[in-house]
Design a protein around this motif. Structure first.
Motif, PDB file in Angstrom:
ATOM      1  N   ALA A 206       0.826  -1.206   0.000  1.00 17.27           N
ATOM      2  CA  ALA A 206       0.000   0.000   0.000  1.00 17.27           C
ATOM      3  C   ALA A 206       0.860   1.255   0.000  1.00 17.27           C
ATOM      4  CB  ALA A 206      -0.926  -0.005   1.212  1.00 17.27           C
ATOM      5  N   VAL A 207       1.964   1.233   0.725  1.00 19.28           N
ATOM      6  CA  VAL A 207       2.863   2.385   0.758  1.00 19.28           C
ATOM      7  C   VAL A 207       3.516   2.579  -0.606  1.00 19.28           C
ATOM      8  CG1 VAL A 207       4.904   3.371   1.842  1.00 19.28           C
ATOM      9  CG2 VAL A 207       3.272   2.094   3.222  1.00 19.28           C
ATOM     10  N   ILE A 208       3.984   1.500  -1.215  1.00 12.42           N
ATOM     11  CA  ILE A 208       4.595   1.586  -2.542  1.00 12.42           C
ATOM     12  C   ILE A 208       3.589   2.119  -3.563  1.00 12.42           C
ATOM     13  CG2 ILE A 208       5.482   0.200  -4.453  1.00 12.42           C
ATOM     14  CD1 ILE A 208       6.968  -1.498  -2.469  1.00 12.42           C
ATOM     15  N   ALA A 209       2.364   1.627  -3.505  1.00 17.25           N
ATOM     16  CA  ALA A 209       1.343   2.074  -4.454  1.00 17.25           C
ATOM     17  C   ALA A 209       1.075   3.569  -4.314  1.00 17.25           C
ATOM     18  CB  ALA A 209       0.057   1.282  -4.249  1.00 17.25           C
ATOM     19  N   ALA A 210       1.094   4.067  -3.073  1.00 15.95           N
ATOM     20  CA  ALA A 210       0.856   5.491  -2.839  1.00 15.95           C
ATOM     21  C   ALA A 210       1.979   6.327  -3.435  1.00 15.95           C
ATOM     22  CB  ALA A 210       0.733   5.754  -1.348  1.00 15.95           C
TER      23      ALA A 210
END
Length: 279
Positions: A206-210
């Motif tokens: 989720a952090v990478i996607a953000a």
């Protein structure tokens, strides 16, 4: 001169004079820079691009010196203050572009811990829609008894041997407010992300996607001069020798706007010369 020929000659001279007055641009070649910059260009998955951008397949005088795009991959890139960004979207109507950091592509463990920087003379963060995600690296204290300030703990392998304890949080949460809980962290990096893409689940993906979703920047590439140039019928560009703004027009390149000077300055003088020659 035979008197019967005078009406024919007079009519011919009238036609020549009218042509010189009303069709000056047809008597000379159109400015090469105007012709070259007239058509938009594509860069990777971005299409119909124009000023201030340029690339290896488009001359630098068609764009602003600081807006060169690297089109060598499917994801166009731009360099801002020595940092490479992926260009995900360009919106000419609002003079904005969406970019993301290439050093964080599909990872949150980069080779170097560097804050996001932009050239404030050319770019500015949008006033709404963006927020900062802060990553804290090499924190000495494990996550224990921590209030609901930090959303996620992750590990990074440094030099392929050492695992550090790391965290991320929204930057509005003051670092000093959490340092008593997680201990001093050697590094922290602020990365702008879209507010709508900020991770709602505490997972690595989720952090990478953000981060990969990027953030918005407004550009200022002599915007007012470019607007005036376009209104005058020209195309915005630059002078490759001085790196200053230039307006490419059909009759030439000018520092501002397009010249309204007629190609033929003295059509009536030319007619007089023709009459004198024929009489």
């Amino acid at each position: 001169m035979h008197p019967n020929l005078f009406p024919t000659i007079t009519l011919f001279l009238i036609i020549v004079t009218i042509t010189l007055i009303h069709c000056p641009t047809s008597l000379r070649a159109v400015n090469d820079k105007y012709l070259t910059c007239e058509a938009p260009f594509d860069c990777g998955n971005l299409e119909n691009l124009n000023y201030p951008f340029w690339a290896s397949n488009r001359p630098n005088y068609c764009g602003h010196p600081s807006f060169q795009l690297n089109c060598s991959s499917n994801v166009p890139q731009i360099n801002i203050t020595t940092m490479n960004y992926r260009v995900l979207e360009i919106i000419n109507s609002s003079q904005t572009l969406r970019v993301s950091r290439t050093d964080y592509l599909d990872t949150i463990c980069p080779a170097a811990f560097v804050n996001t920087t932009i050239d404030n003379n050319l770019f500015s963060y949008t006033t709404s829609g963006d927020t900062n995600l802060t990553l804290y690296y090499n924190c000495r204290t494990p996550l224990a008894g921590l209030p609901n300030l930090v959303s996620f703990q992750f590990n990074c392998s440094i030099n392929s041997s050492t695992n550090f304890i790391n965290y991320y949080t929204q930057s509005s949460q003051n670092f000093s407010a959490i340092s008593n809980y997680i201990g001093a962290c050697n590094y922290w990096v602020n990365i702008p992300v879209l507010q709508s893409a900020f991770p709602t689940t505490a997972t690595y993906d989720a952090v990478i996607a953000a981060i990969d979703s990027g953030f918005m920047l407004e550009w200022n590439a002599n915007n007012s001069q470019c607007d005036a140039c376009l209104k005058a019928g020209g195309l915005c560009g630059s002078d490759p020798n001085t790196s200053t703004f230039a307006c490419h027009c059909t009759k030439g390149t000018f520092a501002s706007g397009c010249s309204t000077e007629s190609t033929s300055k003295h059509p009536f003088l030319l007619s007089y010369i023709l009459i004198s020659f024929l009489i």
